[in-house]
Design a protein around this motif. Structure first.
Motif, PDB file in Angstrom:
ATOM      1  N   GLU A 144       0.769  -1.227   0.088  1.00 24.92           N
ATOM      2  CA  GLU A 144       0.030   0.082   0.050  1.00 24.92           C
ATOM      3  C   GLU A 144       0.841   1.287  -0.024  1.00 24.92           C
ATOM      4  OE1 GLU A 144      -3.363   1.820   2.841  1.00 24.92           O
ATOM      5  OE2 GLU A 144      -2.859  -0.180   3.198  1.00 24.92           O
ATOM      6  N   SER A 145       0.528   2.346  -0.540  1.00 28.56           N
ATOM      7  CA  SER A 145       1.252   3.366  -0.608  1.00 28.56           C
ATOM      8  C   SER A 145       1.264   4.306   0.527  1.00 28.56           C
ATOM      9  CB  SER A 145       0.819   4.262  -1.784  1.00 28.56           C
ATOM     10  OG  SER A 145      -0.609   4.918  -1.556  1.00 28.56           O
ATOM     11  N   MET A 146       2.439   4.752   0.822  1.00 23.07           N
ATOM     12  CA  MET A 146       2.536   5.668   2.011  1.00 23.07           C
ATOM     13  C   MET A 146       2.397   7.099   1.819  1.00 23.07           C
ATOM     14  SD  MET A 146       3.616   3.106   4.236  1.00 23.07           S
ATOM     15  CE  MET A 146       4.442   3.678   5.616  1.00 23.07           C
ATOM     16  N   VAL A 147       2.007   7.721   2.999  1.00 22.64           N
ATOM     17  CA  VAL A 147       1.711   8.998   2.906  1.00 22.64           C
ATOM     18  C   VAL A 147       2.264   9.721   4.027  1.00 22.64           C
ATOM     19  CG1 VAL A 147      -0.220   8.986   1.320  1.00 22.64           C
ATOM     20  CG2 VAL A 147      -0.448   8.921   4.012  1.00 22.64           C
ATOM     21  N   ARG A 148       2.604  11.042   4.026  1.00 27.61           N
ATOM     22  CA  ARG A 148       3.524  11.880   5.250  1.00 27.61           C
ATOM     23  C   ARG A 148       2.575  12.618   6.081  1.00 27.61           C
ATOM     24  NH1 ARG A 148       6.621  16.613   5.699  1.00 27.61           N
ATOM     25  NH2 ARG A 148       8.359  16.134   6.799  1.00 27.61           N
ATOM     26  N   CYS A 149       2.431  12.818   7.224  1.00 23.63           N
ATOM     27  CA  CYS A 149       1.623  13.699   7.913  1.00 23.63           C
ATOM     28  C   CYS A 149       1.987  15.084   7.612  1.00 23.63           C
ATOM     29  CB  CYS A 149       1.652  13.395   9.363  1.00 23.63           C
ATOM     30  SG  CYS A 149       0.785  14.484  10.337  1.00 23.63           S
ATOM     31  N   ALA A 150       1.043  16.027   7.187  1.00 19.27           N
ATOM     32  CA  ALA A 150       1.613  17.297   7.001  1.00 19.27           C
ATOM     33  C   ALA A 150       2.127  18.076   8.385  1.00 19.27           C
ATOM     34  CB  ALA A 150       0.483  18.166   6.271  1.00 19.27           C
ATOM     35  N   HIS A 151       1.871  17.603   9.406  1.00 21.95           N
ATOM     36  CA  HIS A 151       2.057  18.218  10.766  1.00 21.95           C
ATOM     37  C   HIS A 151       3.473  17.831  11.237  1.00 21.95           C
ATOM     38  CE1 HIS A 151       1.636  20.688  14.359  1.00 21.95           C
ATOM     39  NE2 HIS A 151       2.036  19.375  15.187  1.00 21.95           N
ATOM     40  N   CYS A 152       3.499  16.126  11.463  1.00 25.03           N
ATOM     41  CA  CYS A 152       4.657  15.767  12.265  1.00 25.03           C
ATOM     42  C   CYS A 152       5.781  15.089  11.205  1.00 25.03           C
ATOM     43  CB  CYS A 152       4.042  14.906  13.415  1.00 25.03           C
ATOM     44  SG  CYS A 152       3.465  13.419  12.737  1.00 25.03           S
ATOM     45  N   GLY A 153       5.248  14.947  10.095  1.00 25.79           N
ATOM     46  CA  GLY A 153       6.044  14.214   9.318  1.00 25.79           C
ATOM     47  C   GLY A 153       6.265  12.716   9.265  1.00 25.79           C
ATOM     48  N   ILE A 154       5.334  12.071  10.024  1.00 23.20           N
ATOM     49  CA  ILE A 154       5.402  10.589  10.127  1.00 23.20           C
ATOM     50  C   ILE A 154       4.783  10.001   9.000  1.00 23.20           C
ATOM     51  CG2 ILE A 154       3.412  10.432  11.329  1.00 23.20           C
ATOM     52  CD1 ILE A 154       4.295   8.315  13.120  1.00 23.20           C
ATOM     53  N   HIS A 155       5.169   8.739   8.358  1.00 25.22           N
ATOM     54  CA  HIS A 155       4.888   8.097   7.430  1.00 25.22           C
ATOM     55  C   HIS A 155       3.793   7.048   7.866  1.00 25.22           C
ATOM     56  CE1 HIS A 155       8.027  10.323   5.522  1.00 25.22           C
ATOM     57  NE2 HIS A 155       7.414  10.228   4.240  1.00 25.22           N
ATOM     58  N   MET A 156       2.858   6.767   7.177  1.00 25.80           N
ATOM     59  CA  MET A 156       1.755   5.879   7.335  1.00 25.80           C
ATOM     60  C   MET A 156       1.147   5.262   6.141  1.00 25.80           C
ATOM     61  SD  MET A 156      -0.883   8.676   8.841  1.00 25.80           S
ATOM     62  CE  MET A 156       0.448   9.907   8.814  1.00 25.80           C
ATOM     63  N   PRO A 157       0.291   3.966   6.002  1.00 26.49           N
ATOM     64  CA  PRO A 157      -0.155   3.676   4.976  1.00 26.49           C
ATOM     65  C   PRO A 157      -1.436   4.691   4.665  1.00 26.49           C
ATOM     66  CG  PRO A 157       0.247   2.040   6.522  1.00 26.49           C
ATOM     67  CD  PRO A 157       0.453   3.125   7.354  1.00 26.49           C
ATOM     68  N   ARG A 158      -1.663   4.839   3.552  1.00 30.36           N
ATOM     69  CA  ARG A 158      -2.782   5.871   3.023  1.00 30.36           C
ATOM     70  C   ARG A 158      -4.049   5.632   3.733  1.00 30.36           C
ATOM     71  NH1 ARG A 158      -3.340   9.441  -0.719  1.00 30.36           N
ATOM     72  NH2 ARG A 158      -1.224   8.923  -1.855  1.00 30.36           N
ATOM     73  N   SER A 173      -7.747  15.876   4.659  1.00 29.81           N
ATOM     74  CA  SER A 173      -8.505  16.980   5.052  1.00 29.81           C
ATOM     75  C   SER A 173      -7.764  17.931   4.446  1.00 29.81           C
ATOM     76  CB  SER A 173      -8.677  17.270   6.603  1.00 29.81           C
ATOM     77  OG  SER A 173      -9.115  18.392   6.832  1.00 29.81           O
ATOM     78  N   GLY A 174      -8.516  18.924   3.732  1.00 32.39           N
ATOM     79  CA  GLY A 174      -8.181  20.188   3.094  1.00 32.39           C
ATOM     80  C   GLY A 174      -6.916  19.819   1.931  1.00 32.39           C
ATOM     81  N   GLY A 175      -6.933  18.735   1.433  1.00 28.77           N
ATOM     82  CA  GLY A 175      -6.105  18.436   0.366  1.00 28.77           C
ATOM     83  C   GLY A 175      -4.668  17.889   0.923  1.00 28.77           C
ATOM     84  N   ASP A 176      -4.445  17.782   2.234  1.00 22.31           N
ATOM     85  CA  ASP A 176      -3.304  17.330   2.885  1.00 22.31           C
ATOM     86  C   ASP A 176      -3.677  16.017   3.596  1.00 22.31           C
ATOM     87  OD1 ASP A 176      -1.305  19.251   2.154  1.00 22.31           O
ATOM     88  OD2 ASP A 176      -2.413  20.580   3.719  1.00 22.31           O
ATOM     89  N   THR A 177      -2.812  15.242   3.965  1.00 25.99           N
ATOM     90  CA  THR A 177      -2.652  13.914   4.947  1.00 25.99           C
ATOM     91  C   THR A 177      -2.248  14.282   6.059  1.00 25.99           C
ATOM     92  OG1 THR A 177      -0.688  13.234   3.915  1.00 25.99           O
ATOM     93  CG2 THR A 177      -2.606  12.480   2.785  1.00 25.99           C
ATOM     94  N   GLU A 201      -6.423  15.318  15.554  1.00 26.32           N
ATOM     95  CA  GLU A 201      -5.510  16.729  16.128  1.00 26.32           C
ATOM     96  C   GLU A 201      -4.614  17.159  15.437  1.00 26.32           C
ATOM     97  OE1 GLU A 201      -2.984  17.209  20.057  1.00 26.32           O
ATOM     98  OE2 GLU A 201      -4.065  15.250  19.905  1.00 26.32           O
ATOM     99  N   HIS A 202      -4.064  16.551  14.603  1.00 30.03           N
ATOM    100  CA  HIS A 202      -3.032  17.274  13.810  1.00 30.03           C
ATOM    101  C   HIS A 202      -3.541  17.848  12.778  1.00 30.03           C
ATOM    102  CE1 HIS A 202       1.145  15.085  15.061  1.00 30.03           C
ATOM    103  NE2 HIS A 202       0.433  15.617  16.074  1.00 30.03           N
ATOM    104  N   ALA A 203      -4.706  17.456  12.382  1.00 25.12           N
ATOM    105  CA  ALA A 203      -5.601  18.083  11.154  1.00 25.12           C
ATOM    106  C   ALA A 203      -6.220  19.487  11.489  1.00 25.12           C
ATOM    107  CB  ALA A 203      -6.547  17.150  10.673  1.00 25.12           C
ATOM    108  N   LYS A 204      -6.437  19.477  12.755  1.00 25.16           N
ATOM    109  CA  LYS A 204      -7.000  20.672  13.328  1.00 25.16           C
ATOM    110  C   LYS A 204      -5.663  21.628  13.418  1.00 25.16           C
ATOM    111  CE  LYS A 204     -10.847  18.672  15.756  1.00 25.16           C
ATOM    112  NZ  LYS A 204     -11.169  18.212  17.147  1.00 25.16           N
ATOM    113  N   LEU A 205      -4.628  21.371  14.078  1.00 29.55           N
ATOM    114  CA  LEU A 205      -3.335  22.258  14.153  1.00 29.55           C
ATOM    115  C   LEU A 205      -2.831  22.667  12.913  1.00 29.55           C
ATOM    116  CD1 LEU A 205      -1.653  19.949  16.914  1.00 29.55           C
ATOM    117  CD2 LEU A 205      -2.834  22.056  17.458  1.00 29.55           C
ATOM    118  N   GLY A 206      -3.094  21.918  11.772  1.00 30.35           N
ATOM    119  CA  GLY A 206      -2.578  22.518  10.310  1.00 30.35           C
ATOM    120  C   GLY A 206      -0.973  22.232  10.277  1.00 30.35           C
ATOM    121  N   VAL A 207      -0.516  22.775   9.135  1.00 33.53           N
ATOM    122  CA  VAL A 207       0.956  22.476   8.950  1.00 33.53           C
ATOM    123  C   VAL A 207       1.774  23.022   9.901  1.00 33.53           C
ATOM    124  CG1 VAL A 207       2.609  22.740   7.049  1.00 33.53           C
ATOM    125  CG2 VAL A 207       0.283  22.309   6.265  1.00 33.53           C
TER     126      VAL A 207
END
Length: 94
Positions: free
Chosen positions: A57-71, A77-81, A86-92
């Motif tokens: 499965e393809s991996m994606v990167r969290c826009a806030h903390c940078g951790i990689h996880m399966p898609r 949310s908002g075009g970002d992963t 909680e990180h989605a609420k905090l933003g980049v």
């Protein structure tokens, strides 16, 4: 009795030779395809090395903390992963 023992040994030797030839051919084909195989049998529930790319499965990167996880585990949310809501609420992270 001696002839019977001789034929049993011949049959076992032939079976071992066929098995070794099959393993050799499988490893040679895997090397030609660029994949890796192991001759050891996998434990129940363990993926084989050769079959793992089919289920990858393809991996994606969290826009806030940078951790990689399966898609499939990411929050989109908002075009970002994101790794969590909680990180989605905090933003980049700035």
């Amino acid at each position: 009795m001696g002839k019977l023992l001789f034929w049993i040994i011949v049959v076992i030797a032939a079976l071992v030779a066929v098995r070794l030839l099959a393993i050799h051919n499988r490893n040679k084909n895997a090397a030609d395809n660029g994949t890796t195989t192991t001759t050891a049998r996998n434990k129940p529930g363990e993926k084989s090395v050769a079959g793992s790319t089919a289920n990858a499965e393809s991996m994606v990167r969290c826009a806030h903390c940078g951790i990689h996880m399966p898609r499939s585990e990411a929050v989109l949310s908002g075009g970002d992963t994101w790794c969590s809501a909680e990180h989605a609420k905090l933003g980049v992270r700035q």
